[in-house]
Design a protein around this motif. Structure first.
Motif, PDB file in Angstrom:
ATOM      1  N   GLU A   1      45.639   0.681 -21.740  1.00  0.00           N
ATOM      2  CA  GLU A   1      45.640   2.099 -22.349  1.00  0.00           C
ATOM      3  C   GLU A   1      45.558   1.609 -24.407  1.00  0.00           C
ATOM      4  O   GLU A   1      46.639   1.553 -25.257  1.00  0.00           O
ATOM      5  N   PRO A   2      44.554   1.091 -24.594  1.00  0.00           N
ATOM      6  CA  PRO A   2      44.544   0.082 -25.847  1.00  0.00           C
ATOM      7  C   PRO A   2      44.732   0.867 -26.916  1.00  0.00           C
ATOM      8  O   PRO A   2      45.120   0.665 -27.691  1.00  0.00           O
ATOM      9  N   GLY A   3      43.931   1.912 -26.806  1.00  0.00           N
ATOM     10  CA  GLY A   3      43.714   3.543 -27.664  1.00  0.00           C
ATOM     11  C   GLY A   3      45.691   3.516 -28.524  1.00  0.00           C
ATOM     12  O   GLY A   3      45.848   4.907 -28.851  1.00  0.00           O
ATOM     13  N   ASN A   4      46.963   3.247 -27.121  1.00  0.00           N
ATOM     14  CA  ASN A   4      47.790   4.262 -27.668  1.00  0.00           C
ATOM     15  C   ASN A   4      48.583   2.992 -28.688  1.00  0.00           C
ATOM     16  O   ASN A   4      49.450   1.705 -28.196  1.00  0.00           O
ATOM     17  N   LYS A   5      48.900   3.461 -29.377  1.00  0.00           N
ATOM     18  CA  LYS A   5      49.514   2.518 -30.706  1.00  0.00           C
ATOM     19  C   LYS A   5      50.477   2.270 -30.423  1.00  0.00           C
ATOM     20  O   LYS A   5      51.559   1.155 -31.051  1.00  0.00           O
ATOM     21  N   GLU A   6      51.449   3.674 -29.678  1.00  0.00           N
ATOM     22  CA  GLU A   6      52.862   2.820 -29.622  1.00  0.00           C
ATOM     23  C   GLU A   6      52.816   1.646 -28.731  1.00  0.00           C
ATOM     24  O   GLU A   6      53.643   1.438 -28.924  1.00  0.00           O
TER      25      GLU A   6
ATOM     26  N   ALA B   1      44.605  10.861 -19.503  1.00  0.00           N
ATOM     27  CA  ALA B   1      43.187  10.445 -19.256  1.00  0.00           C
ATOM     28  C   ALA B   1      42.744   8.674 -19.265  1.00  0.00           C
ATOM     29  O   ALA B   1      41.668   8.188 -18.224  1.00  0.00           O
ATOM     30  N   GLU B   2      43.077   7.839 -20.852  1.00  0.00           N
ATOM     31  CA  GLU B   2      42.442   6.841 -20.452  1.00  0.00           C
ATOM     32  C   GLU B   2      43.087   5.776 -19.403  1.00  0.00           C
ATOM     33  O   GLU B   2      42.545   4.593 -18.618  1.00  0.00           O
ATOM     34  N   ILE B   3      44.410   6.509 -18.681  1.00  0.00           N
ATOM     35  CA  ILE B   3      45.436   5.488 -18.105  1.00  0.00           C
ATOM     36  C   ILE B   3      44.247   5.647 -16.495  1.00  0.00           C
ATOM     37  O   ILE B   3      43.818   4.704 -15.948  1.00  0.00           O
ATOM     38  N   MET B   4      43.906   7.037 -16.474  1.00  0.00           N
ATOM     39  CA  MET B   4      43.464   7.649 -15.366  1.00  0.00           C
ATOM     40  C   MET B   4      42.175   6.877 -15.352  1.00  0.00           C
ATOM     41  O   MET B   4      41.786   5.993 -13.985  1.00  0.00           O
ATOM     42  N   GLN B   5      41.551   6.245 -15.875  1.00  0.00           N
ATOM     43  CA  GLN B   5      40.078   5.707 -16.495  1.00  0.00           C
ATOM     44  C   GLN B   5      39.857   4.780 -16.281  1.00  0.00           C
ATOM     45  O   GLN B   5      39.433   3.764 -15.404  1.00  0.00           O
ATOM     46  N   SER B   6      41.662   2.853 -16.346  1.00  0.00           N
ATOM     47  CA  SER B   6      41.525   2.054 -16.514  1.00  0.00           C
ATOM     48  C   SER B   6      41.593   1.955 -14.508  1.00  0.00           C
ATOM     49  O   SER B   6      41.145   1.201 -14.275  1.00  0.00           O
ATOM     50  N   GLY B   7      42.204   2.710 -14.261  1.00  0.00           N
ATOM     51  CA  GLY B   7      42.400   2.791 -13.024  1.00  0.00           C
ATOM     52  C   GLY B   7      41.394   3.548 -11.723  1.00  0.00           C
ATOM     53  O   GLY B   7      41.639   2.182 -10.548  1.00  0.00           O
ATOM     54  N   ALA B   8      40.681   3.782 -12.498  1.00  0.00           N
ATOM     55  CA  ALA B   8      39.064   3.975 -11.667  1.00  0.00           C
ATOM     56  C   ALA B   8      38.465   2.859 -11.851  1.00  0.00           C
ATOM     57  O   ALA B   8      37.930   3.207 -10.319  1.00  0.00           O
ATOM     58  N   HIS B   9      38.774   2.560 -12.570  1.00  0.00           N
ATOM     59  CA  HIS B   9      37.457   1.190 -13.036  1.00  0.00           C
ATOM     60  C   HIS B   9      38.247  -0.016 -11.894  1.00  0.00           C
ATOM     61  O   HIS B   9      37.176  -0.831 -11.542  1.00  0.00           O
ATOM     62  N   HIS B  10      39.380  -0.245 -11.572  1.00  0.00           N
ATOM     63  CA  HIS B  10      40.078  -0.671 -11.171  1.00  0.00           C
ATOM     64  C   HIS B  10      39.738  -0.780  -9.684  1.00  0.00           C
ATOM     65  O   HIS B  10      39.081  -2.138  -8.729  1.00  0.00           O
TER      66      HIS B  10
END
Length: 260
Positions: free
Chosen positions: A183-188, A226-235
């Motif tokens: 989740e590289p877009g998560n600034k926190e 959404a970003e995490i779901m996309q990363s999980g799908a790519h894996h």
């Protein structure tokens, strides 16, 4: 108020030391010697155990022999003198303690939840979650299924945002590196990683955490983002997460973290 302090043990474990006045308890004593040293001559009144792994129980027998104190935990731990299960309730250090079953890491895993009343009438929740929920992560699936772990984490995440989280390992920086990857877009996440790196550089613990922080930065509690779901799908070798549910995304992330 409860005084709760970490006792470093083994390679990266924390034994949690709870005290009030002259009463002392510990959670998940993987070793005995660090506990004896931390007590500085005081007596140990009791031991709480979350699950049967040796790095959480290894010091229990020695401590019981030395202090003649009760040990509360799952029946799978041979040193336990007082079995506790889902729905058990007791009072420790004058504070109500509830017990939840949270299978996944192991089948016998328990969460220990203290509800402490402050002087101003508010309630502070303290969660001792062993190896189920980590700061920015979760435990490996040694015995349970992805479905069990996902639902255990979802149950814990519904505790109040101010809940203080006392997990049993110093894994935070590594977990945040993984979170930052998926989740590289998560600034926190980025901010928390820098803060925790500074703490470790100063040889300070990154714990306790709190539930609001976990909900904002822990990918295993954010499987619907959404970003995490996309990363999980790519894996999983898929272009997008269409048709995948949150448990499947969680399972993908856990498999990825196992080899990260």
């Amino acid at each position: 108020m409860l005084l709760i302090t970490p006792i470093p043990a083994l390679n990266d474990n924390y034994i949690w030391h709870l005290s009030r006045d002259d009463e002392h308890w510990v959670v998940d004593p993987g070793e005995a010697t660090p506990v004896v040293e931390a007590l500085q001559g005081a007596s140990l009144n009791g031991i709480l155990i979350t699950h049967h792994h040796f790095d959480h129980t290894g010091g229990a027998a020695t401590l019981r022999k030395r202090y003649q104190c009760p040990i509360f935990g799952p029946a799978s731990v041979k040193e336990v003198t007082n079995e506790i299960v889902e729905g058990s309730s007791l009072t420790v250090l004058g504070v109500p303690l509830s017990v939840w079953s949270i299978p996944g890491h192991t089948l016998d895993h328990l969460a220990l939840i203290f509800e402490e009343q402050a002087a101003d009438g508010t309630t502070q929740t303290h969660l001792f979650c062993g190896d189920t929920l980590f700061a920015a992560g979760c435990g490996r699936l040694f015995e349970g299924s992805p479905e069990q772990m996902f639902h255990s984490l979802q149950r814990l995440s519904a505790l109040p945002p101010t809940t203080r989280i006392y997990c049993a390992h110093e894994y935070t920086v590594g977990n945040l590196n993984f979170a930052n990857t998926i989740e590289p877009g998560n600034k926190e996440v980025t901010q928390r990683l820098a803060q925790c790196q500074a703490l470790r550089a100063a040889n300070k613990p990154t714990l306790p955490s709190n539930m609001a922080l976990e909900q904002a930065t822990n990918p295993f509690l954010r499987c619907g983002i959404a970003e995490i779901m996309q990363s999980g799908a790519h894996h999983l070798g898929r272009k997008n997460p269409d048709g995948l549910n949150e448990v499947e995304i969680f399972s993908s992330l856990r498999d990825w973290k196992d080899h990260f």
